[in-house]
Enzyme design. Structure first.
Site, PDB file in Angstrom:
ATOM      1  N   GLY A   1      -0.195  -2.675  19.147  1.00 57.53           N
ATOM      2  CA  GLY A   1       1.038  -3.197  18.568  1.00 57.53           C
ATOM      3  C   GLY A   1       1.707  -4.160  19.518  1.00 57.53           C
TER       4      GLY A   1
ATOM      5  N   GLN B   1       8.483  -9.101  23.170  1.00 54.26           N
ATOM      6  CA  GLN B   1       7.523  -8.951  24.275  1.00 54.26           C
ATOM      7  C   GLN B   1       6.898 -10.284  24.668  1.00 54.26           C
ATOM      8  OE1 GLN B   1       5.463  -5.397  22.272  1.00 54.26           O
ATOM      9  NE2 GLN B   1       5.166  -4.990  24.441  1.00 54.26           N
TER      10      GLN B   1
ATOM     11  N   CYS C   1       2.444   0.913  26.754  1.00 54.87           N
ATOM     12  CA  CYS C   1       3.067  -0.305  26.237  1.00 54.87           C
ATOM     13  C   CYS C   1       2.545  -1.478  27.049  1.00 54.87           C
ATOM     14  CB  CYS C   1       4.586  -0.187  26.378  1.00 54.87           C
ATOM     15  SG  CYS C   1       5.468  -1.651  25.825  1.00 54.87           S
ATOM     16  N   LEU C   2       2.222  -2.574  26.362  1.00 55.53           N
ATOM     17  CA  LEU C   2       1.719  -3.754  27.071  1.00 55.53           C
ATOM     18  C   LEU C   2       2.766  -4.306  28.032  1.00 55.53           C
ATOM     19  CD1 LEU C   2      -0.156  -5.525  24.135  1.00 55.53           C
ATOM     20  CD2 LEU C   2      -1.155  -4.184  25.994  1.00 55.53           C
TER      21      LEU C   2
ATOM     22  N   HIS D   1       7.618   2.713  17.781  1.00 53.04           N
ATOM     23  CA  HIS D   1       7.562   2.078  19.104  1.00 53.04           C
ATOM     24  C   HIS D   1       7.903   0.583  19.002  1.00 53.04           C
ATOM     25  CE1 HIS D   1       5.425   1.613  23.175  1.00 53.04           C
ATOM     26  NE2 HIS D   1       5.636   0.375  22.777  1.00 53.04           N
ATOM     27  N   GLU D   2       7.286  -0.105  18.022  1.00 53.32           N
ATOM     28  CA  GLU D   2       7.489  -1.562  17.909  1.00 53.32           C
ATOM     29  C   GLU D   2       8.895  -1.887  17.403  1.00 53.32           C
ATOM     30  OE1 GLU D   2       5.435  -3.204  19.482  1.00 53.32           O
ATOM     31  OE2 GLU D   2       3.877  -1.671  19.544  1.00 53.32           O
TER      32      GLU D   2
ATOM     33  N   HIS E   1      11.332  -1.882  20.135  1.00 55.37           N
ATOM     34  CA  HIS E   1      11.331  -3.120  20.935  1.00 55.37           C
ATOM     35  C   HIS E   1      12.345  -4.128  20.385  1.00 55.37           C
ATOM     36  CE1 HIS E   1       8.221  -2.885  24.009  1.00 55.37           C
ATOM     37  NE2 HIS E   1       7.331  -2.429  23.157  1.00 55.37           N
TER      38      HIS E   1
HETATM   39 NI    NI Z   1       5.492  -1.539  23.596  1.00 52.15          NI
END
Ligand code: NI
Length: 168
Positions: free
Chosen positions: A45, A50, A92-93, A134-135, A138
């Site tokens: 995701g 991000q 998480c990236l 989660h997304e 963000h």
């Molecule tokens: Ni993330």
């Protein structure tokens, strides 16, 4: 085009994203780039902030390696129903080299628009439900580490400071 992914503690990750008002070529390009960036990472995701864009756009693909890709692009996603409990390990990236269990809902119903501007409803459970939560977090400037207990968060911050010190 693969875009650079911002990482903790970049303050851009803490900002709230604005609703998308027009679905135009620039937005479709952003969504395409986000998917490409997510697959390249690889991750399951990615949210627009991000990559430094504060618009409410997320991409998710939780399909297994041996399955065909199953890309979801959600614009202005909103959780309209949530139930059950999950407690799975997340990464998480934007928070590389750290993972922790997070309390989430096990099932969610999400409303939003697709890239054609058509209203969509996604009924998600398990990994997909967690990915949506989660997304969407963000988009409100919330990282998964913000959900940790004070003790675990302290552990994370110590690791992050140490990693930053080593990078210097
Ligand atoms: Ni993330």
């Amino acid at each position: 085009m693969i875009r650079p992914i911002l990482t903790y503690p970049n303050p851009e990750l803490k900002k709230k994203s604005l609703p998308v008002t027009v679905i135009n070529d620039a937005l479709r390009e952003l969504a395409r780039d986000m998917a490409e960036t997510m697959y390249d990472a690889p991750g399951v995701g990615l949210a627009a902030p991000q990559v430094g864009v504060h618009q409410r756009v997320i991409v998710i693909d939780v399909s297994a390696k041996d399955e065909p890709p199953d890309l979801i692009t959600a614009i202005n996603p909103v959780i309209i129903h949530a139930e059950g409990e999950a407690y799975e390990e997340e990464g998480c990236l934007s928070v590389p080299q750290f993972a922790a269990n997070v309390r989430r809902h096990a099932r969610v119903i999400v409303k939003g628009l697709d890239l054609e501007g058509v209203e969509r409803t996604w009924r998600a459970e398990d990994l997909l439900a967690i990915a949506f939560q989660h997304e969407i977090d963000h988009l409100d400037g919330i990282l998964f580490v913000d959900h940790l207990s004070p003790l675990k968060r302290e552990l994370f911050q110590r690791k992050a400071r140490k990693a930053a010190g080593e990078a210097r």
